[in-house]
Structure formats: structure tokens, C-alpha cells
Design an enzyme around this catalytic site. Structure first.
Site, short mmCIF file in Angstrom:
data_model
loop_
_atom_site.label_atom_id
_atom_site.label_comp_id
_atom_site.label_asym_id
_atom_site.label_seq_id
_atom_site.Cartn_x
_atom_site.Cartn_y
_atom_site.Cartn_z
N ASN A 70 -2.43 3.79 52.25
CA ASN A 70 -3.32 4.46 51.31
C ASN A 70 -4.32 5.40 51.98
OD1 ASN A 70 -5.10 4.72 48.76
ND2 ASN A 70 -6.46 3.80 50.29
N SER A 122 0.18 12.73 47.30
CA SER A 122 -0.73 13.57 46.50
C SER A 122 0.08 14.64 45.77
CB SER A 122 -1.73 14.26 47.43
OG SER A 122 -2.43 15.26 46.73
N TYR A 135 -3.45 19.22 54.71
CA TYR A 135 -3.40 18.04 53.83
C TYR A 135 -2.08 18.03 53.06
CZ TYR A 135 -4.76 14.79 50.08
OH TYR A 135 -4.82 13.74 49.20
N ALA A 137 0.64 19.52 53.78
CA ALA A 137 1.78 19.34 54.70
C ALA A 137 1.97 17.86 55.04
CB ALA A 137 1.55 20.15 55.98
N LYS A 139 1.22 15.34 53.15
CA LYS A 139 1.72 14.61 51.97
C LYS A 139 3.18 14.97 51.68
CE LYS A 139 -2.16 12.41 51.19
NZ LYS A 139 -2.29 10.96 51.43
N ILE A 168 -8.36 12.11 40.84
CA ILE A 168 -8.83 10.74 40.57
C ILE A 168 -10.34 10.72 40.85
CG2 ILE A 168 -8.43 8.29 41.02
CD1 ILE A 168 -5.85 9.89 40.23
N1 NAP Z 1 -9.00 10.96 45.04
C1 NAP Z 1 -8.00 11.72 44.62
O1 NAP Z 1 -8.13 12.45 43.63
C2 NAP Z 1 -6.69 11.71 45.34
C3 NAP Z 1 -5.69 12.53 44.86
C4 NAP Z 1 -4.46 12.55 45.50
C5 NAP Z 1 -4.23 11.72 46.56
N2 NAP Z 1 -5.22 10.92 47.02
C6 NAP Z 1 -4.92 10.07 48.18
O2 NAP Z 1 -5.27 8.74 47.88
C7 NAP Z 1 -5.67 8.07 49.08
C8 NAP Z 1 -7.04 7.46 48.86
O3 NAP Z 1 -7.92 8.49 48.46
P1 NAP Z 1 -9.41 8.20 47.95
O4 NAP Z 1 -9.76 9.30 47.04
O5 NAP Z 1 -9.55 6.80 47.52
O6 NAP Z 1 -10.19 8.44 49.34
P2 NAP Z 1 -11.66 8.04 49.79
O7 NAP Z 1 -12.49 7.58 48.64
O8 NAP Z 1 -12.13 9.19 50.62
O9 NAP Z 1 -11.35 6.78 50.75
C9 NAP Z 1 -10.57 6.99 51.90
C10 NAP Z 1 -10.29 5.67 52.55
O10 NAP Z 1 -9.52 5.93 53.75
C11 NAP Z 1 -10.19 5.35 54.85
N3 NAP Z 1 -9.98 6.11 56.08
C12 NAP Z 1 -10.13 7.44 56.27
N4 NAP Z 1 -9.90 7.75 57.55
C13 NAP Z 1 -9.60 6.59 58.19
C14 NAP Z 1 -9.27 6.24 59.52
N5 NAP Z 1 -9.23 7.15 60.51
N6 NAP Z 1 -9.00 4.96 59.81
C15 NAP Z 1 -9.06 4.00 58.84
N7 NAP Z 1 -9.38 4.25 57.58
C16 NAP Z 1 -9.65 5.53 57.26
C17 NAP Z 1 -11.65 5.34 54.47
O11 NAP Z 1 -12.34 4.41 55.26
P3 NAP Z 1 -13.90 4.61 55.65
O12 NAP Z 1 -14.68 3.92 54.56
O13 NAP Z 1 -14.04 3.93 56.98
O14 NAP Z 1 -14.18 6.07 55.72
C18 NAP Z 1 -11.57 4.96 52.99
O15 NAP Z 1 -11.38 3.56 52.87
C19 NAP Z 1 -5.63 9.12 50.17
O16 NAP Z 1 -4.42 9.04 50.88
C20 NAP Z 1 -5.70 10.43 49.42
O17 NAP Z 1 -5.09 11.47 50.14
C21 NAP Z 1 -6.45 10.88 46.44
#
Ligand code: NAP
Length: 228
Positions: A70, A122, A135, A137, A139, A168
Site C-alpha cells: 500500500n 492508482s 508516480y 510510471a 503505478k 480519496i
Molecule cells: N489518496 C489518494 O487519493 C490515492 C489515489 C490513488 C492511489 N493512492 C495510493 O494509495 C496508497 C496510499 O495512499 P494514501 O493517500 O493513504 O497515502 P498517505 O496518506 O500519504 O500515506 C502514505 C503511507 O505510506 C507510508 N510511506 C511512505 N513512504 C514510506 C517509506 N519510505 N517507507 C515506509 N512507509 C512509507 C507512510 O508512512 P509515514 O507515516 O512514515 O510517512 C504512510 O503510512 C499509495 O500507494 C498511493 O499511491 C492514493
């Protein structure tokens, strides 16, 4: 015939990036239903650092049932801004670490002839938007290995799918889009709103607990955004 009763706490779910956002919602939903959730934080497993990933793998048992890749980062950068370090970091975090974790689990799954991978992709792996160069690329790459691994691992009953969220309501979305942008975006989404992380979690929960024949798919959860 006796009804098969499953002891949920014996099923181990491993998830990255569960400190907040979508990952936190997924971890909570599995925990609420009695599953054992393993969710290392960044201090225990830093996905941007191959040494940290390999150390974690060497020190911990791979006896998990459901792997959810994730965690992800989305620094907004176009072709004129990116530097070598940027693409190493984003590919290591969003893509290569997923491969390492899948490789870690496969021998156990192969032996028990079952396993589940859920890659959080994504919509930007399918469609595009300025400054999502790297990003998107990462995904697209994740979507591609999802298909490839479904082919390679299907004979061991290992199911590999991806979930591709649209917009989201998480910190990542709020950082990368202003309040005004988000209002405009809502108008462009057929369902006229962002999704809550819990809605993505329900799809991950279905794939982890109910699915037995979907594999190799990227499932879009975007309120219809990519249908346009
Ligand atoms: N939000 C959206 O609208 C959306 C849309 C499409 C896809 N996504 C995908 O969904 C997934 C989750 O997104 P989100 O929106 O929930 O993101 P978020 O709120 O930014 O949370 C990201 C999570 O990833 C962890 N993380 C980031 N870099 C890391 C690293 N180097 N090592 C370990 N953990 C790391 C963060 O940990 P820390 O707390 O330590 O930073 C946090 O727990 C991602 O893959 C994102 O690309 C999200």
C-alpha cells in the site's frame, strides 16, 4: 456437509504504509474482523531504502497470507524538475520494494499452495496528469507486474490483483491538490465526491477474504472518473 469455520486471527495480513490514509483504513478493517495484522512503520521498514527492506526480510518470518503493498509517495514533478535521486527514490518506494516483498512471500505460498497479493496502484497508472510523470510510471509498472505475476503464480493458487483508487480523502490528496482544485475535481467525478479511505478498505477486504477467482486485474475505485 459441515460448514467450514475459519479462525480469522490465524490469517496474517501484512500491510505497508498503515500509519495513515488508505493503509490505516485497510489495517483497521482487517483488525476489526479479527485478522492478525502486521503493519511495520517506517522505522522498522523503510521502503525507500533497499538495505532496510532486505534487513527486514532477513529478520522476519515470511509466513503471512495476504500481502498488501500500500505505501506510496507522490512528489509532484515534471520532466524539467526530476533528478536521478528522485526517480530512484520513487521507484524504490512504490515499485521495487513491492517486488522484494512479493519475492519474500512466494516460497511460503508455493509450499502451502495459496497466497494473496493486493497492490495499491492508482488511476494515474492508466490516465495521466501533469507532474505525475514518475508516480504514474511506478503505478503502470505495478499494474503490469500484477498481470505478469498472476500468470506466473496462478498454478500455486496465488491471486495477484491491484486496486487503483481515484481521488480519496487522504493527506496525500490534500497535499497535492488545493481546496479550490478539490472542488473542481469533485465536479469532474461522476459521483460528485471524493471517496473515503474506508471505501477502498472494503474492496481490499473483499479481495483478501472473499475472492477466489479474480487474478491479474487492476480494479478502479474512482467514482467513474476514468470512464470519461
Ligand atoms: N489518496 C489518494 O487519493 C490515492 C489515489 C490513488 C492511489 N493512492 C495510493 O494509495 C496508497 C496510499 O495512499 P494514501 O493517500 O493513504 O497515502 P498517505 O496518506 O500519504 O500515506 C502514505 C503511507 O505510506 C507510508 N510511506 C511512505 N513512504 C514510506 C517509506 N519510505 N517507507 C515506509 N512507509 C512509507 C507512510 O508512512 P509515514 O507515516 O512514515 O510517512 C504512510 O503510512 C499509495 O500507494 C498511493 O499511491 C492514493
Amino acid at each position: 456437509m459441515p460448514v467450514e469455520v475459519q479462525d480469522n486471527h490465524l490469517v496474517k495480513v501484512f500491510i505497508t504504509g498503515a500509519s495513515r490514509g488508505i493503509g490505516s483504513a485497510i489495517a483497521t478493517l482487517f483488525s476489526e474482523n479479527g485478522y492478525t495484522v502486521i503493519a511495520p512503520n517506517r522505522d522498522e521498514l523503510d521502503l525507500s531504502d533497499i538495505v532496510s527492506v532486505r534487513e527486514y526480510i532477513s529478520r522476519n518470518s515470511n509466513e503471512i497470507d495476504i500481502l498488501i503493498n500500500n505505501a506510496g509517495i507522490n512528489p509532484l514533478q515534471g520532466i524539467r524538475e526530476i533528478e536521478h535521486e528522485n526517480y530512484l527514490e520513487i521507484f524504490q518506494t512504490n515499485f521495487f520494494s513491492c517486488i522484494e516483498l512479493i519475492q519474500w512471500c512466494v516460497p511460503y505460498w508455493q509450499a502451502k499452495r495459496s497466497g494473496t497479493v493486493i497492490n495499491i496502484s492508482s488511476i494515474w497508472g492508466k490516465i495521466s496528469k501533469p507532474k505525475r510523470l514518475l508516480y504514474g510510471a511506478t503505478k503502470s509498472a505495478l499494474d503490469n507486474i500484477t498481470k505478469n505475476l498472476a500468470l506466473e503464480l496462478g498454478e500455486f493458487n496465488i491471486l495477484v490483483n491491484a486496486i487503483a483508487p481515484g481521488f480519496i480523502n487522504t493527506e496525500l490528496t490534500r497535499i497535492n491538490n488545493s481546496i479550490e482544485d478539490l472542488e473542481k475535481i469533485k465536479e469532474q467525478i461522476p459521483l460528485k465526491r471524493l471517496a473515503e479511505p474506508r471505501e477502498v478498505a472494503k474492496l481490499a477486504f473483499f479481495l483478501g477474504t472473499q475472492n477466489s477467482f479474480i487474478t491479474g486485474q487492476t480494479i478502479y475505485i474512482d467514482g467513474g472518473y476514468t470512464c470519461q
